[in-house]
Design a protein around this motif. Structure first.
Motif, PDB file in Angstrom:
ATOM      1  N   ILE A  47     -11.579   7.178  -3.103  1.00  0.00           N
ATOM      2  CA  ILE A  47     -12.419   6.019  -3.415  1.00  0.00           C
ATOM      3  C   ILE A  47     -11.835   4.751  -2.793  1.00  0.00           C
ATOM      4  O   ILE A  47     -12.548   3.960  -2.171  1.00  0.00           O
ATOM      5  N   VAL A  48     -10.529   4.574  -2.949  1.00  0.00           N
ATOM      6  CA  VAL A  48      -9.873   3.386  -2.403  1.00  0.00           C
ATOM      7  C   VAL A  48      -9.996   3.351  -0.878  1.00  0.00           C
ATOM      8  O   VAL A  48     -10.295   2.305  -0.290  1.00  0.00           O
ATOM      9  N   ASN A  49      -9.787   4.504  -0.254  1.00  0.00           N
ATOM     10  CA  ASN A  49      -9.893   4.550   1.210  1.00  0.00           C
ATOM     11  C   ASN A  49     -11.297   4.210   1.686  1.00  0.00           C
ATOM     12  O   ASN A  49     -11.475   3.474   2.657  1.00  0.00           O
ATOM     13  N   THR A  50     -12.289   4.756   0.999  1.00  0.00           N
ATOM     14  CA  THR A  50     -13.672   4.460   1.380  1.00  0.00           C
ATOM     15  C   THR A  50     -13.991   2.984   1.171  1.00  0.00           C
ATOM     16  O   THR A  50     -14.637   2.349   2.010  1.00  0.00           O
ATOM     17  N   ALA A  51     -13.510   2.448   0.063  1.00  0.00           N
ATOM     18  CA  ALA A  51     -13.733   1.021  -0.217  1.00  0.00           C
ATOM     19  C   ALA A  51     -13.071   0.159   0.860  1.00  0.00           C
ATOM     20  O   ALA A  51     -13.665  -0.830   1.326  1.00  0.00           O
ATOM     21  N   THR A  52     -11.882   0.539   1.280  1.00  0.00           N
ATOM     22  CA  THR A  52     -11.182  -0.211   2.329  1.00  0.00           C
ATOM     23  C   THR A  52     -11.996  -0.212   3.620  1.00  0.00           C
ATOM     24  O   THR A  52     -12.172  -1.253   4.266  1.00  0.00           O
ATOM     25  N   THR A  53     -12.507   0.958   3.969  1.00  0.00           N
ATOM     26  CA  THR A  53     -13.344   1.053   5.175  1.00  0.00           C
ATOM     27  C   THR A  53     -14.570   0.158   5.056  1.00  0.00           C
ATOM     28  O   THR A  53     -14.935  -0.548   6.007  1.00  0.00           O
ATOM     29  N   PHE A  54     -15.193   0.151   3.889  1.00  0.00           N
ATOM     30  CA  PHE A  54     -16.381  -0.684   3.689  1.00  0.00           C
ATOM     31  C   PHE A  54     -16.046  -2.169   3.783  1.00  0.00           C
ATOM     32  O   PHE A  54     -16.840  -2.959   4.299  1.00  0.00           O
ATOM     33  N   ILE A  55     -14.890  -2.547   3.258  1.00  0.00           N
ATOM     34  CA  ILE A  55     -14.479  -3.952   3.364  1.00  0.00           C
ATOM     35  C   ILE A  55     -14.295  -4.326   4.834  1.00  0.00           C
ATOM     36  O   ILE A  55     -14.734  -5.390   5.267  1.00  0.00           O
ATOM     37  N   LYS A  56     -13.684  -3.431   5.598  1.00  0.00           N
ATOM     38  CA  LYS A  56     -13.479  -3.714   7.027  1.00  0.00           C
ATOM     39  C   LYS A  56     -14.800  -3.759   7.785  1.00  0.00           C
ATOM     40  O   LYS A  56     -14.947  -4.468   8.766  1.00  0.00           O
ATOM     41  N   ASN A  95       0.490  -3.041  17.880  1.00  0.00           N
ATOM     42  CA  ASN A  95      -0.217  -1.775  18.066  1.00  0.00           C
ATOM     43  C   ASN A  95      -0.519  -1.087  16.741  1.00  0.00           C
ATOM     44  O   ASN A  95      -1.602  -0.558  16.530  1.00  0.00           O
ATOM     45  N   LYS A  96       0.447  -1.108  15.857  1.00  0.00           N
ATOM     46  CA  LYS A  96       0.278  -0.541  14.522  1.00  0.00           C
ATOM     47  C   LYS A  96      -0.973  -1.122  13.871  1.00  0.00           C
ATOM     48  O   LYS A  96      -1.797  -0.418  13.297  1.00  0.00           O
ATOM     49  N   PHE A  97      -1.069  -2.413  14.011  1.00  0.00           N
ATOM     50  CA  PHE A  97      -2.201  -3.129  13.453  1.00  0.00           C
ATOM     51  C   PHE A  97      -3.519  -2.559  13.969  1.00  0.00           C
ATOM     52  O   PHE A  97      -4.427  -2.263  13.197  1.00  0.00           O
ATOM     53  N   LEU A  98      -3.579  -2.344  15.263  1.00  0.00           N
ATOM     54  CA  LEU A  98      -4.829  -1.872  15.869  1.00  0.00           C
ATOM     55  C   LEU A  98      -5.197  -0.449  15.468  1.00  0.00           C
ATOM     56  O   LEU A  98      -6.372  -0.109  15.380  1.00  0.00           O
ATOM     57  N   THR A  99      -4.202   0.388  15.250  1.00  0.00           N
ATOM     58  CA  THR A  99      -4.499   1.778  14.899  1.00  0.00           C
ATOM     59  C   THR A  99      -5.205   1.868  13.554  1.00  0.00           C
ATOM     60  O   THR A  99      -5.832   2.876  13.243  1.00  0.00           O
ATOM     61  N   GLU A 100      -5.083   0.818  12.752  1.00  0.00           N
ATOM     62  CA  GLU A 100      -5.705   0.823  11.427  1.00  0.00           C
ATOM     63  C   GLU A 100      -7.161   0.382  11.475  1.00  0.00           C
ATOM     64  O   GLU A 100      -7.859   0.413  10.465  1.00  0.00           O
ATOM     65  N   ILE A 101      -7.621  -0.092  12.636  1.00  0.00           N
ATOM     66  CA  ILE A 101      -8.963  -0.681  12.736  1.00  0.00           C
ATOM     67  C   ILE A 101      -9.835   0.124  13.689  1.00  0.00           C
ATOM     68  O   ILE A 101      -9.510   0.261  14.865  1.00  0.00           O
ATOM     69  N   GLU A 102     -10.934   0.632  13.189  1.00  0.00           N
ATOM     70  CA  GLU A 102     -11.873   1.382  14.039  1.00  0.00           C
ATOM     71  C   GLU A 102     -12.884   0.430  14.670  1.00  0.00           C
ATOM     72  O   GLU A 102     -12.983  -0.733  14.290  1.00  0.00           O
ATOM     73  N   LYS A 103     -13.646   0.968  15.610  1.00  0.00           N
ATOM     74  CA  LYS A 103     -14.682   0.165  16.268  1.00  0.00           C
ATOM     75  C   LYS A 103     -15.684  -0.374  15.240  1.00  0.00           C
ATOM     76  O   LYS A 103     -16.146   0.357  14.376  1.00  0.00           O
ATOM     77  N   GLY A 104     -16.018  -1.648  15.360  1.00  0.00           N
ATOM     78  CA  GLY A 104     -16.972  -2.251  14.431  1.00  0.00           C
ATOM     79  C   GLY A 104     -16.327  -2.769  13.165  1.00  0.00           C
ATOM     80  O   GLY A 104     -16.997  -3.368  12.328  1.00  0.00           O
ATOM     81  N   GLU A 105     -15.042  -2.503  13.013  1.00  0.00           N
ATOM     82  CA  GLU A 105     -14.330  -3.001  11.831  1.00  0.00           C
ATOM     83  C   GLU A 105     -13.506  -4.235  12.199  1.00  0.00           C
ATOM     84  O   GLU A 105     -13.223  -4.474  13.363  1.00  0.00           O
TER      85      GLU A 105
END
Lengths: 190, 190
Positions: free
Chosen positions: B8-17, B85-95
């Motif tokens: 749930i937390v992971n999905t919420a994080t993705t939605f916030i991004k 780089n670490k920072f970028l690996t956490e962010i997908e396209k559109g986020e």
DNA sequence: GTCTATACAAAGATAGAC
DNA sequence: GTCTATCTTTGTATAGAC
């Protein structure tokens, strides 16, 4: 634009800068202005209509006005400083750039607004890019990388700092502004 | 954290991004995960509880992990490149960066979340600041202005460029990243 | 152009069964 | 821990009177 209509657009713009497009309602507007929701729907049937008008007003009142003013200034340095300061006069404490706000919510905007936001984003970059090129040409600016990449970096840094100023009590925006000047204006001193 | 809770937390994080805190609902989560809203309320009674846990997870999974890794790296240059780089690996396209997203909506967040967001903002700045100081000390970095103001500028530029990448098809983020390296790393070449 | 009244859907949240 | 059912409030939007 008629008075009432403009008043609604101005209030909506302020709300976007403060809360974001999705987070303000017609009820918020109605209470702030002192009219009913139905009246706002009369002027802007759908929220999307209002959002589009906000974008259009930014284009005309900010961009076209700045474009005109810039053409009357003489040096690239003056132009750069005008643009940067002009920008800040439009933002009150606790607010961020309306374009940044809309970019942050980009994925939930209706398509018509996405198009406008993309257009405004491109435009502001183009304007700054022209000024940077001029400054390179006459020797008053100095930096590595292309004017386009430098323009993107300056705008991103400037607006990003505005977002940080919400959580850090420092005068971050001015600190970043100084940092930018230091890096590109040849004879700049704080 | 248990499996379901973490999901749930992971999905919420993705939605916030992707959409922002105010713009996703328990319904969105329930449909994405394949459970009912009531189940999510069982794990996180109020949306605020979920929002706080998302912040806490960022602190632990991103910040603490990065801190540990950084201490094992040798040169400031390596550390800087790792962080970026670490920072970028956490962010997908559109986020965009979740902290940026929360900053953009700062005024509508519950107080408990405001506090966490302010805390995270300050922390990421402190980490980068330390790396910059190290680089100045050993001569591998070179820039004018204080490490603190430079750190703010770099973070703001980097995250701001992510927001711009939503509307400009260019590879803006990498362009800005290169521009940053050019300006502070002494022997950097693209 | 502005109002009252109302419709309708969505969001956040709770109660209680399994 | 997960579900169905339900409640309340809010958000967007429309109809129709003045």
């Amino acid at each position: 634009m008629k008075n009432r209509k403009e008043q609604i657009v101005n209030t909506a713009t302020t709300f976007i800068k403060k809360y974001g497009y999705d987070s303000f309602s017609y009820k918020d507007l109605s209470e702030s202005i002192g009219i009913t929701k139905a009246t706002i729907h009369h002027h802007f049937p759908k929220k999307e209509d209002l959002g589009l008008t906000v974008c259009e007003q930014i284009r005309v009142k900010i961009f076209l006005a700045a474009e005109k003013k810039i053409s009357q200034l003489n040096t690239p340095k003056e132009k750069l400083e005008y643009v940067m300061n002009k920008f800040l006069t439009e933002i009150e404490k606790g607010e961020i750039c309306p374009i940044s706000s809309l970019q942050a919510e980009y994925n939930i905007l209706p398509n018509s607004m996405k198009e406008m936001v993309a257009n405004l984003s491109e435009k502001e970059n183009t304007y700054l890019c022209e000024i940077l090129k001029e400054g390179l040409a006459d020797g008053s600016f100095q930096f590595s990388g292309s004017p386009r990449s430098m323009a993107i970096m300056i705008i991103a840094a400037y607006k990003g700092s505005l977002q940080y100023s919400r959580t850090m009590d420092d005068n971050i925006v001015n600190i970043v502004l100084e940092q930018i000047y230091k890096q590109i204006i040849k004879d700049h001193k704080a």
